[in-house]
Design an enzyme around this catalytic site. Structure first.
Site, PDB file in Angstrom:
ATOM      1  N   SER A 220      -2.570 -72.332  -8.672  1.00  0.00           N
ATOM      2  CA  SER A 220      -2.556 -70.869  -8.542  1.00  0.00           C
ATOM      3  C   SER A 220      -3.845 -70.295  -7.963  1.00  0.00           C
ATOM      4  O   SER A 220      -3.830 -69.214  -7.363  1.00  0.00           O
ATOM      5  CB  SER A 220      -2.352 -70.217  -9.919  1.00  0.00           C
ATOM      6  OG  SER A 220      -1.231 -70.757 -10.559  1.00  0.00           O
TER       7      SER A 220
ATOM      8  N   ARG B 167     -10.038 -76.990 -33.488  1.00  0.00           N
ATOM      9  CA  ARG B 167      -9.800 -76.220 -34.720  1.00  0.00           C
ATOM     10  C   ARG B 167     -10.383 -76.863 -35.969  1.00  0.00           C
ATOM     11  O   ARG B 167     -10.715 -76.182 -36.921  1.00  0.00           O
ATOM     12  CB  ARG B 167      -8.293 -76.015 -34.928  1.00  0.00           C
ATOM     13  CG  ARG B 167      -7.712 -74.988 -33.987  1.00  0.00           C
ATOM     14  CD  ARG B 167      -6.216 -74.807 -34.236  1.00  0.00           C
ATOM     15  NE  ARG B 167      -5.641 -73.962 -33.201  1.00  0.00           N
ATOM     16  CZ  ARG B 167      -4.367 -73.972 -32.851  1.00  0.00           C
ATOM     17  NH1 ARG B 167      -3.527 -74.787 -33.471  1.00  0.00           N
ATOM     18  NH2 ARG B 167      -3.937 -73.177 -31.893  1.00  0.00           N
TER      19      ARG B 167
ATOM     20  N   CYS C 239       0.073 -70.269 -34.280  1.00  0.00           N
ATOM     21  CA  CYS C 239       0.693 -68.949 -34.458  1.00  0.00           C
ATOM     22  C   CYS C 239       1.446 -68.792 -35.786  1.00  0.00           C
ATOM     23  O   CYS C 239       1.502 -67.691 -36.339  1.00  0.00           O
ATOM     24  CB  CYS C 239       1.609 -68.641 -33.280  1.00  0.00           C
ATOM     25  SG  CYS C 239       2.553 -70.043 -32.694  1.00  0.00           S
TER      26      CYS C 239
ATOM     27  N   SER D 215       9.206 -68.110 -27.304  1.00  0.00           N
ATOM     28  CA  SER D 215       7.980 -67.847 -26.529  1.00  0.00           C
ATOM     29  C   SER D 215       6.799 -68.649 -27.061  1.00  0.00           C
ATOM     30  O   SER D 215       5.794 -68.805 -26.371  1.00  0.00           O
ATOM     31  CB  SER D 215       7.648 -66.349 -26.531  1.00  0.00           C
ATOM     32  OG  SER D 215       7.387 -65.913 -27.845  1.00  0.00           O
ATOM     33  N   GLY D 216       6.922 -69.184 -28.262  1.00  0.00           N
ATOM     34  CA  GLY D 216       5.868 -70.031 -28.822  1.00  0.00           C
ATOM     35  C   GLY D 216       5.690 -71.316 -28.047  1.00  0.00           C
ATOM     36  O   GLY D 216       4.663 -71.986 -28.184  1.00  0.00           O
TER      37      GLY D 216
ATOM     38  N   GLU E 111       3.497 -79.420 -35.078  1.00  0.00           N
ATOM     39  CA  GLU E 111       3.382 -78.145 -35.785  1.00  0.00           C
ATOM     40  C   GLU E 111       3.260 -78.328 -37.304  1.00  0.00           C
ATOM     41  O   GLU E 111       2.452 -77.679 -37.956  1.00  0.00           O
ATOM     42  CB  GLU E 111       4.637 -77.316 -35.460  1.00  0.00           C
ATOM     43  CG  GLU E 111       4.467 -75.848 -35.622  1.00  0.00           C
ATOM     44  CD  GLU E 111       3.828 -75.164 -34.413  1.00  0.00           C
ATOM     45  OE1 GLU E 111       3.274 -75.875 -33.548  1.00  0.00           O
ATOM     46  OE2 GLU E 111       3.882 -73.946 -34.343  1.00  0.00           O
TER      47      GLU E 111
ATOM     48  N   LYS F 174      -0.186 -79.465 -38.342  1.00  0.00           N
ATOM     49  CA  LYS F 174      -1.198 -78.395 -38.290  1.00  0.00           C
ATOM     50  C   LYS F 174      -1.106 -77.510 -39.527  1.00  0.00           C
ATOM     51  O   LYS F 174      -2.109 -77.090 -40.096  1.00  0.00           O
ATOM     52  CB  LYS F 174      -0.987 -77.518 -37.050  1.00  0.00           C
ATOM     53  CG  LYS F 174      -1.322 -78.194 -35.739  1.00  0.00           C
ATOM     54  CD  LYS F 174      -0.946 -77.276 -34.574  1.00  0.00           C
ATOM     55  CE  LYS F 174      -0.844 -78.057 -33.288  1.00  0.00           C
ATOM     56  NZ  LYS F 174      -0.142 -77.338 -32.239  1.00  0.00           N
TER      57      LYS F 174
ATOM     58  N   ARG G 291      12.591 -74.379 -34.252  1.00  0.00           N
ATOM     59  CA  ARG G 291      12.641 -73.443 -33.122  1.00  0.00           C
ATOM     60  C   ARG G 291      14.017 -72.768 -33.149  1.00  0.00           C
ATOM     61  O   ARG G 291      15.045 -73.447 -33.249  1.00  0.00           O
ATOM     62  CB  ARG G 291      12.469 -74.226 -31.813  1.00  0.00           C
ATOM     63  CG  ARG G 291      12.337 -73.367 -30.582  1.00  0.00           C
ATOM     64  CD  ARG G 291      10.992 -72.704 -30.456  1.00  0.00           C
ATOM     65  NE  ARG G 291       9.911 -73.638 -30.189  1.00  0.00           N
ATOM     66  CZ  ARG G 291       8.625 -73.338 -30.375  1.00  0.00           C
ATOM     67  NH1 ARG G 291       8.266 -72.151 -30.835  1.00  0.00           N
ATOM     68  NH2 ARG G 291       7.689 -74.235 -30.109  1.00  0.00           N
TER      69      ARG G 291
ATOM     70  N   HIS H 207       7.733 -65.047 -35.251  1.00  0.00           N
ATOM     71  CA  HIS H 207       8.012 -66.187 -36.130  1.00  0.00           C
ATOM     72  C   HIS H 207       8.296 -65.659 -37.535  1.00  0.00           C
ATOM     73  O   HIS H 207       7.505 -64.879 -38.097  1.00  0.00           O
ATOM     74  CB  HIS H 207       6.798 -67.120 -36.197  1.00  0.00           C
ATOM     75  CG  HIS H 207       6.496 -67.845 -34.909  1.00  0.00           C
ATOM     76  ND1 HIS H 207       7.320 -67.840 -33.807  1.00  0.00           N
ATOM     77  CD2 HIS H 207       5.431 -68.630 -34.575  1.00  0.00           C
ATOM     78  CE1 HIS H 207       6.781 -68.582 -32.845  1.00  0.00           C
ATOM     79  NE2 HIS H 207       5.639 -69.070 -33.281  1.00  0.00           N
TER      80      HIS H 207
HETATM   81  P1  NAP Z   1       1.817 -71.645 -20.691  1.00  0.00           P
HETATM   82  O1  NAP Z   1       2.727 -70.493 -20.663  1.00  0.00           O
HETATM   83  O2  NAP Z   1       2.337 -72.970 -20.262  1.00  0.00           O
HETATM   84  O3  NAP Z   1       0.526 -71.278 -19.770  1.00  0.00           O
HETATM   85  C1  NAP Z   1      -0.455 -72.205 -19.421  1.00  0.00           C
HETATM   86  C2  NAP Z   1      -1.541 -71.604 -18.530  1.00  0.00           C
HETATM   87  O4  NAP Z   1      -2.557 -72.575 -18.291  1.00  0.00           O
HETATM   88  C3  NAP Z   1      -1.065 -71.128 -17.166  1.00  0.00           C
HETATM   89  O5  NAP Z   1      -1.813 -70.006 -16.771  1.00  0.00           O
HETATM   90  C4  NAP Z   1      -1.439 -72.320 -16.252  1.00  0.00           C
HETATM   91  O6  NAP Z   1      -1.706 -71.929 -14.922  1.00  0.00           O
HETATM   92  C5  NAP Z   1      -2.731 -72.774 -16.882  1.00  0.00           C
HETATM   93  N1  NAP Z   1      -2.982 -74.204 -16.611  1.00  0.00           N
HETATM   94  C6  NAP Z   1      -2.118 -75.246 -16.727  1.00  0.00           C
HETATM   95  N2  NAP Z   1      -2.725 -76.404 -16.387  1.00  0.00           N
HETATM   96  C7  NAP Z   1      -4.002 -76.089 -16.031  1.00  0.00           C
HETATM   97  C8  NAP Z   1      -5.127 -76.840 -15.570  1.00  0.00           C
HETATM   98  N3  NAP Z   1      -5.061 -78.174 -15.385  1.00  0.00           N
HETATM   99  N4  NAP Z   1      -6.262 -76.183 -15.288  1.00  0.00           N
HETATM  100  C9  NAP Z   1      -6.362 -74.855 -15.454  1.00  0.00           C
HETATM  101  N5  NAP Z   1      -5.330 -74.066 -15.884  1.00  0.00           N
HETATM  102  C10 NAP Z   1      -4.164 -74.690 -16.176  1.00  0.00           C
HETATM  103  O7  NAP Z   1       1.203 -71.879 -22.144  1.00  0.00           O
HETATM  104  P2  NAP Z   1       1.054 -70.810 -23.363  1.00  0.00           P
HETATM  105  O8  NAP Z   1       2.254 -70.773 -24.206  1.00  0.00           O
HETATM  106  O9  NAP Z   1       0.515 -69.558 -22.787  1.00  0.00           O
HETATM  107  O10 NAP Z   1      -0.035 -71.549 -24.282  1.00  0.00           O
HETATM  108  C11 NAP Z   1      -1.424 -71.573 -23.984  1.00  0.00           C
HETATM  109  C12 NAP Z   1      -2.189 -72.125 -25.187  1.00  0.00           C
HETATM  110  O11 NAP Z   1      -2.031 -71.253 -26.292  1.00  0.00           O
HETATM  111  C13 NAP Z   1      -1.710 -73.491 -25.663  1.00  0.00           C
HETATM  112  O12 NAP Z   1      -2.818 -74.253 -26.071  1.00  0.00           O
HETATM  113  C14 NAP Z   1      -0.801 -73.160 -26.825  1.00  0.00           C
HETATM  114  O13 NAP Z   1      -0.682 -74.210 -27.745  1.00  0.00           O
HETATM  115  C15 NAP Z   1      -1.524 -71.965 -27.420  1.00  0.00           C
HETATM  116  N6  NAP Z   1      -0.712 -71.047 -28.209  1.00  0.00           N
HETATM  117  C16 NAP Z   1       0.440 -70.545 -27.731  1.00  0.00           C
HETATM  118  C17 NAP Z   1       1.166 -69.628 -28.503  1.00  0.00           C
HETATM  119  C18 NAP Z   1       2.455 -69.020 -28.035  1.00  0.00           C
HETATM  120  O14 NAP Z   1       3.069 -68.284 -28.840  1.00  0.00           O
HETATM  121  N7  NAP Z   1       2.908 -69.260 -26.809  1.00  0.00           N
HETATM  122  C19 NAP Z   1       0.679 -69.242 -29.739  1.00  0.00           C
HETATM  123  C20 NAP Z   1      -0.528 -69.754 -30.201  1.00  0.00           C
HETATM  124  C21 NAP Z   1      -1.214 -70.641 -29.424  1.00  0.00           C
HETATM  125  P3  NAP Z   1      -0.655 -72.163 -13.700  1.00  0.00           P
HETATM  126  O15 NAP Z   1       0.303 -71.003 -13.738  1.00  0.00           O
HETATM  127  O16 NAP Z   1      -1.542 -72.145 -12.514  1.00  0.00           O
HETATM  128  O17 NAP Z   1       0.019 -73.473 -13.951  1.00  0.00           O
END
Ligand code: NAP
Length: 367
Positions: A42, A111, A150, A180-181, A203, A206, A237, A244
């Site tokens: 990106s 963490r 989360c 969305s998690g 999960e 954790k 899920r 959640h």
């Molecule tokens: P996601 O939707 O898959 O988004 C991942 C992001 O990271 C995208 O912006 C992606 O960019 C970027 N990325 C991927 N590979 C990369 C790399 N090699 N170098 C740099 N950037 C990279 O994931 P998400 O759900 O947002 O989760 C992100 C983190 O938050 C995870 O660690 C997850 O466990 C944690 N988390 C998520 C939630 C939730 O509810 N979703 C809650 C708590 C914690 P591109 O678009 O360029 O690929």
């Protein structure tokens, strides 16, 4: 935006959590979003071209033409919010911390590190004292502060006043976690529609083994002494978009009455609420007395800052433990981006960006 604000960036700005950061930072009284970063797929593209905006409302107009940057130090900001996948976040976030940035991370990599605070600002603000130890141990100019998982965030939020007053012995929790998690595109529609998936990798470990015990642990001036209670978790899920829902049973050292349980939640007035941090809801915990609530679709945005409170309901006696109840919370808001944002606000307010930033934040908030 005013140049006086504190400059912040988002790592993983195109993802599910990254988009929440971008959304929540719009109009923030203290922070100005000055850097959007993502993967090398990106970087170099316009935000509007690289990001499939999945949140209600449009992508902020003024960000559409912003060019995405690589997740590398050199970006123009003081704080970076991490929305990176766990398998790539570790070296990137460490590099930022070493270079002097303040990293508010959502990934699970650090963490459980003894010198890295795992934070829910209402629950354990005193754990920020680990930052000095972290900087000494690692020789970094900056530092990392983590959010819990989360589901853990909302479990621990609901349990915190109960643990304070009655002492937790045993917790049994069944989670019903939104799609969305799993990020975007996450779980395939063919897997989740008309279905429940009774497994979310990593999960349960954790929730059972470390996060609640570290969050509710005591900082003794040198380290965190983990709280001594046991958790059993079943994580599922379910076909819900956001929010959640947790069915919780708990046993205490000192068995409370129903009235004492309700009063512990009602009288809860932790530090972020006392300090009136911008993303702190007036009430961190909301008890809903209706017998069929809380429900994800109806209640996930409840409270004075939408998505930042934990909604509790259905308190009743448990034939196995002492009491059972439900807790509901938004996973990408309080469970991820909003949790990190509140961590950053606490850091600023407590002077971790220097006295000038703390003063500026106060002036901007009450201007
Ligand atoms: P996601 O939707 O898959 O988004 C991942 C992001 O990271 C995208 O912006 C992606 O960019 C970027 N990325 C991927 N590979 C990369 C790399 N090699 N170098 C740099 N950037 C990279 O994931 P998400 O759900 O947002 O989760 C992100 C983190 O938050 C995870 O660690 C997850 O466990 C944690 N988390 C998520 C939630 C939730 O509810 N979703 C809650 C708590 C914690 P591109 O678009 O360029 O690929």
């Amino acid at each position: 935006m005013s140049n006086a604000k504190i400059k912040v960036g988002v790592l993983g700005a195109t993802g599910a959590v990254g988009q929440r950061f971008v959304q929540m930072l719009q109009g923030h009284p203290w922070f100005e979003l000055t850097a959007l970063c993502a993967s090398d797929r990106s970087a170099g593209k316009r935000y509007a071209d690289a990001c499939k905006w999945n949140l209600r409302g449009d992508m902020p107009e003024h960000l559409r033409d912003v060019i995405l940057q690589d997740c590398k130090p050199g970006v123009d900001c003081q704080i970076v919010f991490g929305g990176l996948p766990t398998d790539v976040a570790k070296p990137i976030e460490q590099e930022f911390a070493a270079a002097g940035y303040i990293v508010c991370s959502n990934s699970s990599n650090h963490r459980y590190d003894a010198d890295i605070p795992l934070m829910v600002p209402e629950v354990n603000p005193e754990h920020l004292a680990l930052i000095e130890l972290q900087k000494r141990n690692r020789g970094w100019k900056g530092f990392i502060v983590c959010n819990p998982n989360c589901s853990t965030t909302h479990l621990v939020s609901a349990l915190h006043p109960l643990h304070t007053h009655f002492g937790l012995k045993k917790v049994f929790v069944v989670t019903m976690q939104a799609v969305s998690g799993a990020g975007y595109p996450g779980v395939s529609s063919m897997d989740i529609l008309d279905n429940v998936v009774p497994y979310i990798g990593g999960e349960e470990e954790k929730m059972e083994q470390k996060e609640p015990q570290k969050l509710l642990g005591q900082f003794d001036g040198a380290q965190i002494a983990y709280a001594d209670f046991v958790v059993s978790a079943h994580c599922n899920r379910v076909p819900v978009r956001n929010g959640h829902l947790l069915a919780i049973s708990a046993e205490f050292i000192k068995q409370p009455t129903q009235e004492e349980m309700l009063n512990a939640w009602k009288n809860y007035d932790p530090l972020p609420q006392q300090m009136k941090l911008p993303s702190a809801p007036t009430a961190a915990l909301i008890y809903d007395e209706r017998q069929d609530r809380p429900q994800p679709r109806l209640d996930r945005l409840k409270g004075s800052v939408p998505g930042m409170a934990t909604v509790i309901g259905r308190l009743r006696p448990d034939p196995l433990f002492h009491w059972k109840f439900l807790a509901l919370g938004h996973n990408t808001i309080r469970g991820a981006a909003g949790g990190s944002l509140l961590n950053a606000e606490l850091l600023v307010a407590q002077g971790y960006l220097g006295g000038e930033a703390a003063l500026l934040a106060k002036q901007l908030q009450f201007a």
